[in-house]
Design a protein around this motif. Structure first.
Motif, short mmCIF file in Angstrom:
data_model
loop_
_atom_site.label_atom_id
_atom_site.label_comp_id
_atom_site.label_asym_id
_atom_site.label_seq_id
_atom_site.Cartn_x
_atom_site.Cartn_y
_atom_site.Cartn_z
N GLN A 194 6.77 -6.90 -1.37
CA GLN A 194 5.17 -7.85 -0.99
C GLN A 194 5.09 -6.88 0.38
O GLN A 194 5.67 -7.19 1.33
CB GLN A 194 5.03 -8.95 -1.04
N ARG A 195 3.30 -6.61 0.55
CA ARG A 195 2.69 -6.39 2.07
C ARG A 195 3.87 -5.41 2.68
O ARG A 195 3.18 -5.14 4.14
CB ARG A 195 2.71 -8.10 2.74
N SER A 196 3.91 -4.79 2.15
CA SER A 196 5.12 -3.60 2.67
C SER A 196 3.79 -1.78 2.42
O SER A 196 2.77 -1.74 1.50
CB SER A 196 6.26 -2.75 2.51
N LEU A 197 3.99 -1.09 3.03
CA LEU A 197 3.88 0.40 3.99
C LEU A 197 3.96 0.82 3.51
O LEU A 197 4.82 1.20 4.20
CB LEU A 197 3.03 -0.03 5.08
N ILE A 198 3.61 2.05 2.72
CA ILE A 198 4.87 3.29 2.79
C ILE A 198 3.73 4.64 2.94
O ILE A 198 2.80 4.38 2.48
CB ILE A 198 5.01 3.75 0.81
N MET B 8 0.90 -1.23 0.01
CA MET B 8 0.01 0.06 0.23
C MET B 8 1.07 0.94 -0.48
O MET B 8 1.95 1.05 0.74
CB MET B 8 -0.77 -0.36 1.31
N VAL B 9 0.83 1.64 -0.68
CA VAL B 9 0.64 3.24 -1.08
C VAL B 9 0.25 4.60 -0.09
O VAL B 9 -1.26 4.63 -1.34
CB VAL B 9 1.79 3.99 -2.19
N MET B 10 0.13 5.24 0.63
CA MET B 10 -0.80 5.83 1.23
C MET B 10 -0.17 7.80 1.12
O MET B 10 0.15 7.99 -0.24
CB MET B 10 -0.80 5.65 2.83
N LYS B 11 -2.46 7.88 1.01
CA LYS B 11 -1.85 9.22 0.58
C LYS B 11 -0.76 10.49 0.35
O LYS B 11 -0.09 10.89 1.71
CB LYS B 11 -2.78 9.86 1.60
N ASN B 12 -0.81 10.42 -0.32
CA ASN B 12 -0.10 12.23 -0.72
C ASN B 12 1.63 11.59 -0.93
O ASN B 12 2.26 12.43 -0.57
CB ASN B 12 -0.18 13.11 0.07
N ALA B 13 1.74 9.94 -0.83
CA ALA B 13 3.19 10.10 -0.87
C ALA B 13 3.76 9.91 -2.30
O ALA B 13 3.45 10.26 -3.80
CB ALA B 13 2.94 8.62 -0.85
N ILE B 14 5.08 10.36 -2.73
CA ILE B 14 5.64 10.68 -3.46
C ILE B 14 7.14 9.73 -4.29
O ILE B 14 7.64 10.00 -3.49
CB ILE B 14 6.37 12.23 -3.78
N LEU B 15 6.43 8.99 -5.06
CA LEU B 15 8.24 7.94 -5.49
C LEU B 15 8.37 7.91 -6.57
O LEU B 15 7.76 8.36 -7.89
CB LEU B 15 7.08 6.69 -5.44
N HIS B 16 9.43 9.27 -6.95
CA HIS B 16 9.75 9.49 -7.64
C HIS B 16 11.32 9.32 -8.71
O HIS B 16 12.54 9.22 -7.60
CB HIS B 16 9.99 11.26 -7.33
N VAL C 148 7.63 -4.42 4.68
CA VAL C 148 8.24 -3.28 5.66
C VAL C 148 7.52 -2.06 5.31
O VAL C 148 6.70 -1.54 4.90
CB VAL C 148 9.74 -3.04 4.90
N TYR C 149 7.27 -1.44 6.87
CA TYR C 149 6.98 0.01 7.01
C TYR C 149 7.43 1.14 7.42
O TYR C 149 8.26 1.23 7.98
CB TYR C 149 5.97 -0.55 8.42
N LEU C 150 7.37 1.79 6.89
CA LEU C 150 7.45 3.03 6.59
C LEU C 150 6.59 4.20 7.49
O LEU C 150 5.73 3.99 6.63
CB LEU C 150 7.65 3.94 4.91
N GLY C 151 6.46 4.93 8.29
CA GLY C 151 6.04 6.10 8.41
C GLY C 151 5.14 7.52 8.00
O GLY C 151 6.02 7.22 6.76
#
Length: 243
Positions: A121-125, A97-105, A143-146
């Protein structure tokens, strides 16, 4: 076509036909809210990018160089996510999951050989994270990124005092985050760092050096304060700020 227009297009899509196709399809489908919009994009965006199985893309998601984006089964892209996927692109593994307003550039205007962002797999940005993949970012499974985490696989050269820093070029070594790690809110991971498996990085930490497997690191610059294999940390003793 003017040089400025060519430059603009080269930073938006792989070609003029691709630019037109991506802009038209995202303009038609990208704003539609709710489940209707999610279903519409899950079908229509297969013409733009590599999608496996069913994915959920909310309204307001922006994608550039969509032909370099790969989404695994069950991927979720929240409102306001921005993917900019110059070669070698962005790959997001199943059920991540990539959550609100995240930027992958992924800037790759200088033909950097290792530029990419790969998420397992099953990671959270988390919300409003920033990932810059010029040197390559590899994030493992689970992996979880706060919120507000920055993973910056690029650095500026600044040793020449006779020239502006902007004219001295960059370095781009890459960043790796191992399976099962948890990066606390507001942490910053700098270029060239390898974070091991099942690592905890405290909130607000600035990681400038490698962190071994199963360790807890906090502070600016981050330092290892515990090896969880040698000194397990029961829940009632948890004092490290990680959210």
């Amino acid at each position: 076509m003017t040089d400025r227009l060519r430059l603009y297009l080269s930073r938006q899509a792989s070609s003029l036909p691709r630019y037109l196709a991506e802009q038209v399809l995202q303009s038609v489908c990208g704003w539609v809210p709710g489940l209707v919009g999610i279903g519409l994009r899950a079908l229509a965006y297969r013409a733009l990018m590599q999608i496996e199985g069913i994915v959920a893309i909310e309204d307001g998601v922006r994608i550039r160089f969509a032909d370099n984006v790969r989404l695994g089964r069950g991927v979720y892209l929240d409102h306001g996510v921005y993917l900019h996927a110059c070669p070698g692109g962005i790959s997001i593994g199943a059920e991540s999951m990539v959550m609100k307003n995240a930027i992958l550039h992924v800037y790759n205007f200088r033909n950097l050989p290792h530029s990419h962002i790969t998420i397992g797999q099953r990671s959270l940005i988390g919300e409003s994270c920033i990932l810059r993949g010029q040197g390559g970012i590899t994030i493992g499974d689970d992996v979880y990124l706060g919120t507000l985490v920055q993973v910056l696989a690029v650095n500026h050269v600044f040793h020449d005092t006779t020239r502006p820093i902007s004219a001295q070029g960059i370095t781009a070594q890459g960043i790796t985050i191992g399976d099962g790690s948890w990066i606390g809110s507001g942490a910053i991971i700098l270029d060239g760092v390898r974070i091991g498996r099942n690592v905890v990085v405290g909130a607000g930490a600035v990681v400038t050096k490698d962190i071994p497997d199963y360790c807890v690191a906090v502070g600016n610059p981050a330092r290892v304060v515990r090896d969880l294999r040698a000194d397990p940390l029961p829940h009632e003793r948890l004092t490290v700020p990680v959210y």
